[in-house]
Write an enzyme that holds these catalytic residues in place. Sequence first.
Site, PDB file in Angstrom:
ATOM      1  N   ALA A 107       8.568   7.467   2.231  1.00 39.80           N
ATOM      2  CA  ALA A 107       7.484   8.396   1.925  1.00 39.80           C
ATOM      3  C   ALA A 107       6.321   8.229   2.904  1.00 39.80           C
ATOM      4  O   ALA A 107       5.849   9.204   3.493  1.00 39.80           O
ATOM      5  CB  ALA A 107       7.018   8.193   0.488  1.00 39.80           C
ATOM      6  N   ARG A 112      24.372   3.893 -15.875  1.00 35.70           N
ATOM      7  CA  ARG A 112      23.812   2.576 -15.594  1.00 35.70           C
ATOM      8  C   ARG A 112      23.229   1.897 -16.830  1.00 35.70           C
ATOM      9  O   ARG A 112      23.458   0.714 -17.062  1.00 35.70           O
ATOM     10  CB  ARG A 112      22.701   2.697 -14.545  1.00 35.70           C
ATOM     11  CG  ARG A 112      23.217   2.990 -13.177  1.00 35.70           C
ATOM     12  CD  ARG A 112      22.079   3.111 -12.174  1.00 35.70           C
ATOM     13  NE  ARG A 112      22.644   3.371 -10.848  1.00 35.70           N
ATOM     14  CZ  ARG A 112      21.924   3.580  -9.761  1.00 35.70           C
ATOM     15  NH1 ARG A 112      20.611   3.563  -9.827  1.00 35.70           N
ATOM     16  NH2 ARG A 112      22.509   3.810  -8.611  1.00 35.70           N
ATOM     17  N   HIS A 142      15.786  -2.916 -10.884  1.00 39.99           N
ATOM     18  CA  HIS A 142      16.093  -2.277  -9.609  1.00 39.99           C
ATOM     19  C   HIS A 142      15.047  -1.264  -9.153  1.00 39.99           C
ATOM     20  O   HIS A 142      14.602  -1.283  -8.022  1.00 39.99           O
ATOM     21  CB  HIS A 142      17.460  -1.602  -9.738  1.00 39.99           C
ATOM     22  CG  HIS A 142      17.913  -0.923  -8.495  1.00 39.99           C
ATOM     23  ND1 HIS A 142      17.942  -1.573  -7.289  1.00 39.99           N
ATOM     24  CD2 HIS A 142      18.352   0.336  -8.263  1.00 39.99           C
ATOM     25  CE1 HIS A 142      18.391  -0.718  -6.366  1.00 39.99           C
ATOM     26  NE2 HIS A 142      18.621   0.434  -6.919  1.00 39.99           N
TER      27      HIS A 142
END
Lengths: 642, 251
Positions: free
Chosen positions: A44, A330, A401
């Site tokens: 970004a 997940r 994560h």
Amino acid sequence: MELNSRVPSGPLADKWNNHKFSNKLVNPANRRKYKVIVVGTGLAGASASATLAEQGYEVQTFCIQDSPRRAHSIAAQGGINAAKNYQNDGDSVHRLFYDTIKGGDFRAREANVYRLAEVSNEIIDQCVAQGVPFAREYGGTLANRSFGGAQVSRTFYARGQTGQQLLLGAYSALSRQINAGNVKMFNRREMMDVVLVDGKARGITVRDVMTGKIESYYADVVILATGGYGNAYFLSTNAMASNVTAAWRAHKKGAGFANPSFVQIHPTCIPVHGDYQSKLTLMSESLRNDGRVWVPRKVGDKRRPSEIPEEDRDYYLENKYPSFGNLVPRDVASRNAKEQCDEGKGVGNTGLAVYLDFADAIKRDGEETILKKYGNLFQMYEKITDSNPVEEPMLIYPAVHYTMGGLWVDYDLMTTIPGLFAIGECNFSDHGANRLGASALMQGLADGYFIIATSVAHYLATNSLEKILGSEAPFKDSKKEVEDRIDKLLQNSADGPAGKLTVDEVHKELGRLLWDHCGMAREGGSLEKALKELPEIKKKFWDNVYIPGNGKDLNQSLERAGRVADFVEFAEIMIRDALARNESCGCHLREESQTEEHEAKRDDENYTHVSVWEHISGDEAPKMHKEELKFEFVTPSQRSYK
Amino acid sequence: MSSINLTLKIWRQHNSDALGNLETYDLDNVHTDMSFLEMLDILNEKLTKEGKEPVAFDHDCREGICGMCGAVIDGVAHGPEKEVTLCQLHMRNFSKGDTIVIEPFRSRAFPVKKDLLVDRSALDRIIQSGGYVSVNTGGTPDGNSLPIPSSNAELAMDAAACIGCGACVASCPNGAAMLFTSAKISQLALLPQGHAERQQRALSMVAQMDEEGFGNCTNAKECEAVCPKGISIRNIARLNKEYLFAALTEG
């Protein structure tokens, strides 16, 4: 705190175009009169710096590492999604939008997510033009693969190093602008504060980590691209320097923080093997395509995996979720692994791991085929653990994560502080309560290359900003505050280390608290308990931490201490946010909100909102505000993977 | 898992101007499953507890991709294991009672800033001098408009895998950054997007390399031997070809 999302009206597919037209512009000759600060050089930050500099703004870019090329975007393995529909398998902008908002469990803004899907195609074109070596078919066209949570092949990739290649693309564009004199690059600077003049963000205070010097920089606009806060848990897949400091400092100056408890816990990581461990390593999720997850049926079965016969094994994902089996999303995979280990069926030295077994796949397809698919991952696993997955099942365990929460931003990616923008992982905007695979890279580059420039122009064209020099009172005050804080951090260290704690010791304690109480599954009572224990950790930190050296020099312990001090403060709104959201959604199971079959139950009636936290100075508790989410174009559905 | 005891000889240097020396430390109970940097973490915790200053070293991702870590271990950049960065080197490569010498990446163009931490910004300046395709954001053609043979894309990817750690420079008897520079030049020369500027790129990047004080390649191949990403010196041959062609035609 006013939360005006500024979502444009009109049909979903026209919103972004209409908005670009209704936003005001700055003419090319005037742009050079404006200064922009960008903090962070991941996907970004690097893409935003390059793009704004190309358009003519005077850009100053800051990064914490020795080079802008090292930001943690570089570690992303899998790929980047785009709605190109090159495979002709029914993909479209609308489908990518739908998959992303559904994946986020209907806790993101429709308009933002749609825009993300819309610009995804331009990202691929941009990266190809920069010379990013995406994987190709023999005929020379771009190759795609499929990824979790999608039924189409829309993921573009460069081996297992997609993040690296995209970041180096953005870094090259940034380097070109540095060479042209349009970007001034400041390496090895840590942002310590944002400076407000007349209520608007006009600069930052940074610490030069090599010299310890506290410096002020001023601008007309400040853009934060400072990544996620997963390291609050101490162990995560984040890089060591990833932190919440920049975002937290902005929050304390008035920027709302949205959904801080939305943290993604990835199911296939290499388990923790000792107290000394400094970080966790992710193994690509694709392994679950062929690996079978199991634990011994009996608690405390210490036999080697090869000695455990079929009837004594519990393939718990296949048994519980017959239609998705090992390929459940997940969050479901992570939660079940933890459940098995909590019941005492975990394997390995620590009992905090489950098996991911390739024996059946090797029997079925042959060793060669399996190695062709996963050879590099097997090799990486063997290098770290010294065990060969062809001979013995892998040991895996979930790890922190990605953080979906972040600074609250409106449709223009502006925080609640005028002139302060947040892009990439450090904002909350696109992933709702759960991020789909291969979407993080897409969002970082969408924000940086294709969205932020429009927002910056509009802000500059519609606000009259006083001329400043960076030496005004707010700059001096901020500098003083930062210096005082460093002195405070060092105050306990004058009389030596005897009886003191190190920074890491306190950080590990904070990490354990968050992991135990504010991890995958949460419960009201346990969160209350964590909230009670947190002030003790805070006290321990400020009373008892010993930091060697001083602040006038390179001091890596002091850098870590500053970050941990902020993590400890930040943890409070994480826990409070988790407590306030009495529903299961996205990545998290709330024990109180389950179906009869112990599956996550979302509560749309009470929680279809973004929780935005406001910092209240003094000892008062932070205040929560709500941005209600309206679904005009999709109907929220309950996920089921049975 | 077993544990070993080690004697560490580590380069300590307070700053660029100070004189440095090798300090000796004993470290017990080093688990063989630890990574090399985790071993240094343990040492630093121990030094902190003893009121001594910890060893400064650069590191970030700890999964072998950011290129921030690196030191010379017993004379070999990134240590004895092939194709790994220091953060991915594990202590099982060492035995009980070993003495390990740990030094910074040394080269004229990499001034030591503190202990094992060096300044590699010269590599950034080489990229800034031309390691890119001059394309602005927006208005680019469709990604599939130019077919690129899979084999070229793969070769370009082999070169693009460079993580910019500087091990090649630290290992080269001439202190050359040829492997680093050639990796970027190769990547862009192998792809059609890089063709328009290939001659100017080769000339500028080589000129910058010289200006930074890096040496030249004499085919010692030390760089290839230590590269954690297995970048081949064929790329240097390609750089030479690109440079020669550019010098002859652009003159």
